[in-house]
Design a protein around this motif. Structure first.
Motif, PDB file in Angstrom:
ATOM      1  N   PHE A   1       0.835  -1.195   0.000  1.00 49.49           N
ATOM      2  CA  PHE A   1       0.000   0.000   0.000  1.00 49.49           C
ATOM      3  C   PHE A   1       0.873   1.248   0.000  1.00 49.49           C
ATOM      4  O   PHE A   1       1.876   1.312   0.727  1.00 49.49           O
ATOM      5  N   GLY A   2       0.469   2.253  -0.765  1.00 45.59           N
ATOM      6  CA  GLY A   2       1.110   3.554  -0.672  1.00 45.59           C
ATOM      7  C   GLY A   2       1.210   4.266  -2.002  1.00 45.59           C
ATOM      8  O   GLY A   2       1.236   3.636  -3.070  1.00 45.59           O
TER       9      GLY A   2
ATOM     10  N   ARG B   1       2.645   1.292  -7.252  1.00 46.99           N
ATOM     11  CA  ARG B   1       2.373   0.519  -8.467  1.00 46.99           C
ATOM     12  C   ARG B   1       3.663   0.218  -9.224  1.00 46.99           C
ATOM     13  O   ARG B   1       3.719  -0.743 -10.004  1.00 46.99           O
ATOM     14  N   ARG B   2       4.679   0.997  -9.000  1.00 45.76           N
ATOM     15  CA  ARG B   2       5.946   0.774  -9.708  1.00 45.76           C
ATOM     16  C   ARG B   2       6.673  -0.485  -9.215  1.00 45.76           C
ATOM     17  O   ARG B   2       7.637  -0.923  -9.840  1.00 45.76           O
TER      18      ARG B   2
ATOM     19  N   THR C   1      -1.763  -7.981  -3.808  1.00 46.30           N
ATOM     20  CA  THR C   1      -2.579  -6.784  -3.977  1.00 46.30           C
ATOM     21  C   THR C   1      -1.674  -5.561  -3.859  1.00 46.30           C
ATOM     22  O   THR C   1      -0.938  -5.427  -2.875  1.00 46.30           O
ATOM     23  N   VAL C   2      -1.733  -4.702  -4.868  1.00 43.27           N
ATOM     24  CA  VAL C   2      -0.958  -3.459  -4.858  1.00 43.27           C
ATOM     25  C   VAL C   2      -1.954  -2.304  -4.870  1.00 43.27           C
ATOM     26  O   VAL C   2      -2.720  -2.141  -5.824  1.00 43.27           O
TER      27      VAL C   2
ATOM     28  N   VAL D   1      -8.933   7.347   2.328  1.00 44.18           N
ATOM     29  CA  VAL D   1     -10.161   6.719   1.820  1.00 44.18           C
ATOM     30  C   VAL D   1      -9.845   5.351   1.217  1.00 44.18           C
ATOM     31  O   VAL D   1     -10.573   4.375   1.429  1.00 44.18           O
ATOM     32  N   MET D   2      -8.740   5.261   0.489  1.00 42.54           N
ATOM     33  CA  MET D   2      -8.378   3.986  -0.123  1.00 42.54           C
ATOM     34  C   MET D   2      -7.978   2.961   0.945  1.00 42.54           C
ATOM     35  O   MET D   2      -8.278   1.767   0.807  1.00 42.54           O
ATOM     36  N   LEU D   3      -7.319   3.416   2.001  1.00 42.32           N
ATOM     37  CA  LEU D   3      -6.993   2.506   3.100  1.00 42.32           C
ATOM     38  C   LEU D   3      -8.257   2.060   3.827  1.00 42.32           C
ATOM     39  O   LEU D   3      -8.386   0.892   4.216  1.00 42.32           O
TER      40      LEU D   3
END
Length: 423
Positions: A31-32, A36-37, A189-190, A274-276
């Motif tokens: 997460f963060g 994605r890289r 999961t990324v 929000v995504m967390l």
């Protein structure tokens, strides 16, 4: 409609007397912002040929091009299915399998919103076999592991990146169906909040409302106290100690981030929280499940063609009021978490403050709080109630029994926007 006590069972309070805790989760979660890289390195460790499942909007984005280039740079061959449709009709599964069966796919990457990730999860178990996806409708119908699954969400809401269920629209039956199995759990999961910065305002609001509904329904859902044998074959084991941990933290994150996101959609810190929170919600519903609002939304969505998140948002005021008698302590705790409890309130009034606090968050992001705004015709209430009762995997999670009469009452109060304490 007045609920008759001779028809509607007296509200009962289910309690987790087993002190059960259960989570199902990906093996690796990263997460963060900017993470994605890391995806090419992670994918290269498990496959040399991947199928990326996404939609037309994401397939045309600079982020998608960057991801494919990164995979190519580490020697991973990339095939793309970029036509995933909203609400995931089952014809998308057939189209994907026709195109890529026998092509030597080694892993499947789901990149996008819930439908993209749900399609990727189903594709991972259908591609290696000759099975029709309809053979897998229901719980624990997938016979064994499929291809490794990597999920990369680009919206902050569905939680599909960590759940082991795919929701599809069965066009023959005219209703949503679920393929639910631990074999649909992602391996990796990324979660990169930077993806959500380009998310349109309507989609941002709908997905945030969906995540908030997941947190509410998992935290206030039914505790089932399953036997050891039942637990071995049940996806939704009910509200439990571990899902409550995630639900509490997700609600706290939402309470402080949704107002900031509404004020500034480019606030990356708010987007990240929000995504967390959506991830926390996904972790909670993966074993607690969703409940009444989700069961009733499905036929409403089919009739009105409105976003899923807005449908559950419009239902929540009436569903929460209906469930309140069975979940006073939980709604009172929600008031504490949201910071809306008032000193000196008794538990019942504090529980009502918790419900009002959830509604205030939904209003902040512009989500609807009544069914009339969705365009649901009154004459369709009976159809909606009958269809909702077919979603037994969801109605079984509701803390208060859902009869046809109860659902009709929820629809009537929800359509009228009646936010009195009728429940």
């Amino acid at each position: 409609m007045t609920l008759s006590s001779t028809v509607l069972p007296t509200a009962d309070r289910s309690v987790n007397v087993l002190a059960l805790g259960l989570l199902r989760q990906p093996a690796t979660v990263l997460f963060g912002p900017g993470q994605r890289r890391q995806l090419p390195r992670l994918v290269a460790e498990i496959a040399r040929h991947v199928l990326v499942v996404t939609d037309a909007r994401m397939a045309a984005s600079a982020e998608f091009t960057e991801m494919v280039s990164g995979l190519d740079a580490v020697g991973v061959r990339v095939s793309v299915f970029g036509e995933t449709e909203p609400e995931l009709p089952e014809r998308d599964v057939a189209a994907l399998v026709d195109r890529f069966a026998g092509q030597g796919i080694g892993a499947v990457v789901g990149l996008g919103g819930g439908s993209c990730m749900d399609l990727a999860k189903v594709a991972a178990v259908v591609l290696p076999s000759s099975a029709d996806v309809r053979e897998f409708h229901g719980e624990f119908r997938v016979p064994g592991p499929g291809l490794p699954i990597i999920t990369v969400p680009t919206t902050g809401g569905t939680g599909a990146e960590v759940t082991c269920i795919s929701v599809l629209f069965d066009e023959d039956k005219g209703m949503k169906v679920g393929v639910a199995s631990p074999h649909l759990q992602a391996r990796i999961t990324v979660i990169d909040p930077e993806f959500t910065l380009s998310c349109p305002p309507g989609l941002t609001a709908a997905t945030a409302a969906d995540a908030l509904s997941h947190l509410v329904e998992s935290f206030t859902g039914r505790a089932k106290n399953p036997t050891a044998d039942a637990l071995a074959g049940t996806l939704y084991a009910g509200k439990n100690l571990l899902t409550d941990l995630f639900a509490r933290h997700g609600l706290l994150l939402m309470s402080r981030s949704l107002p900031r996101l509404a004020a500034d959609p480019q606030d990356l810190s708010a987007r990240s929280e929000v995504m967390l929170a959506a991830y926390c919600a996904g972790m909670a519903i993966n074993t607690a499940g969703t409940a009444g609002a989700h069961a009733i939304q499905s036929p409403i969505g089919a009739l009105t063609h409105t976003p899923h998140g807005f449908g559950v948002s419009a239902l929540l005021p009436a569903v929460m009021r209906y469930n309140l008698p069975s979940r006073v302590p939980e709604f009172a705790e929600i008031a504490d978490i949201l910071g809306v409890a008032v000193a000196g309130q008794d538990e019942q009034d504090q529980a009502r403050s918790g419900i009002l606090g959830i509604e205030a968050l939904l209003e902040t992001i512009g989500a609807p709080l009544d069914l009339a705004s969705l365009g649901l015709p009154v004459e369709q209430f009976g159809f909606v109630a009958d269809q909702a009762l077919l979603a037994t995997r969801l109605t079984a999670n509701n803390p208060r029994p859902l009869t046809r009469e109860a659902i009709m009452a929820i629809l009537e109060h929800g359509h009228a926007g009646d936010r009195s304490w009728w429940g």
